[in-house]
Design an enzyme around this catalytic site. Sequence first.
Site, mmCIF file in Angstrom:
data_model
loop_
_atom_site.group_PDB
_atom_site.id
_atom_site.type_symbol
_atom_site.label_atom_id
_atom_site.label_comp_id
_atom_site.label_asym_id
_atom_site.label_seq_id
_atom_site.Cartn_x
_atom_site.Cartn_y
_atom_site.Cartn_z
ATOM 1 N N ASP A 91 0.829 -0.651 0.433
ATOM 2 C CA ASP A 91 0.222 0.113 0.128
ATOM 3 C C ASP A 91 0.863 1.124 -0.237
ATOM 4 O O ASP A 91 1.882 0.819 1.352
ATOM 5 C CB ASP A 91 -0.835 0.211 1.001
ATOM 6 C CG ASP A 91 -1.937 0.777 1.287
ATOM 7 O OD1 ASP A 91 -2.607 1.227 -0.024
ATOM 8 O OD2 ASP A 91 -2.645 1.059 2.066
ATOM 9 N N ASN A 107 -10.804 -2.746 -6.872
ATOM 10 C CA ASN A 107 -9.872 -2.197 -7.773
ATOM 11 C C ASN A 107 -10.291 -1.882 -9.377
ATOM 12 O O ASN A 107 -9.850 -0.633 -9.799
ATOM 13 C CB ASN A 107 -8.513 -2.508 -7.859
ATOM 14 C CG ASN A 107 -7.255 -2.500 -6.457
ATOM 15 O OD1 ASN A 107 -6.283 -3.411 -6.306
ATOM 16 N ND2 ASN A 107 -7.812 -1.253 -5.777
#
Length: 250
Positions: A22, A70
């Site tokens: 991340d 995503n």
Amino acid sequence: MNERLRSINLHKKPNHVAVIMDGNGRWAKSKGMQRVFGHKNALTSIRESVDIASELDIQYLTLYAFSTENWNRPKLEVDTLMNLMVSTLKKELPEFMKKNIKINAIGNLNQLPSNARNTLADIIKKTKNNEKITLTFALSYGSREEIVNTIKKLCKKVVNNQLKIEKIDDKIINSHLYTFNLPDVDLMIRTSGEQRISNFLLWQMAYAELYFTEVLWPDFRKEHFINAIIDYQNRERRFGKTSEQIKVNE
């Protein structure tokens, strides 16, 4: 770093490390660049993590590369990620072979573009006999979707008299997950300071140790991976037992 590396007890290392990579977007934004710049500069972090995991003889490393959520990101970013995956896999194949790395993938892979899906299948096939470390990419992956699909598979087998309800246990469920060929996660690392698991390996992380670091993924290096391993080794993993029971069995 060498001193920190020597402090690791190789008899207490995790067997399976999972990583939520991340912070790529924030890293790029901090440099005045678009998010895709962060993704392109995250490859060094992957290489270093694989190298140190291999050096420590950690047999399984799973990277959360692309979630089912995503797909909702801007098309340019999604297309860039898919193209980057294809080019990187092709470029890194000689290194995978040299370093004896087996490539694996989990997720709803049918959702991937055909070029990405075919390239991934080819790399998996070519590295299938490698044994040093299994590097798994979680692609188009969502743990809730995985569990729902597993329940559907089991229900179908029960309806078709291929499986009795009484026979369903942890092992049966494990054998129907995307991760049927992987052990449970021992340590989960998440970068960028966020402290959540974001629909990642919910079943497989039932007893995992969770490690969160403020380091953004493109800045993540071997020393940060080592810090996570040392932190892991300083914890007491009881699996429901008492500390006294653990000490007796050591």
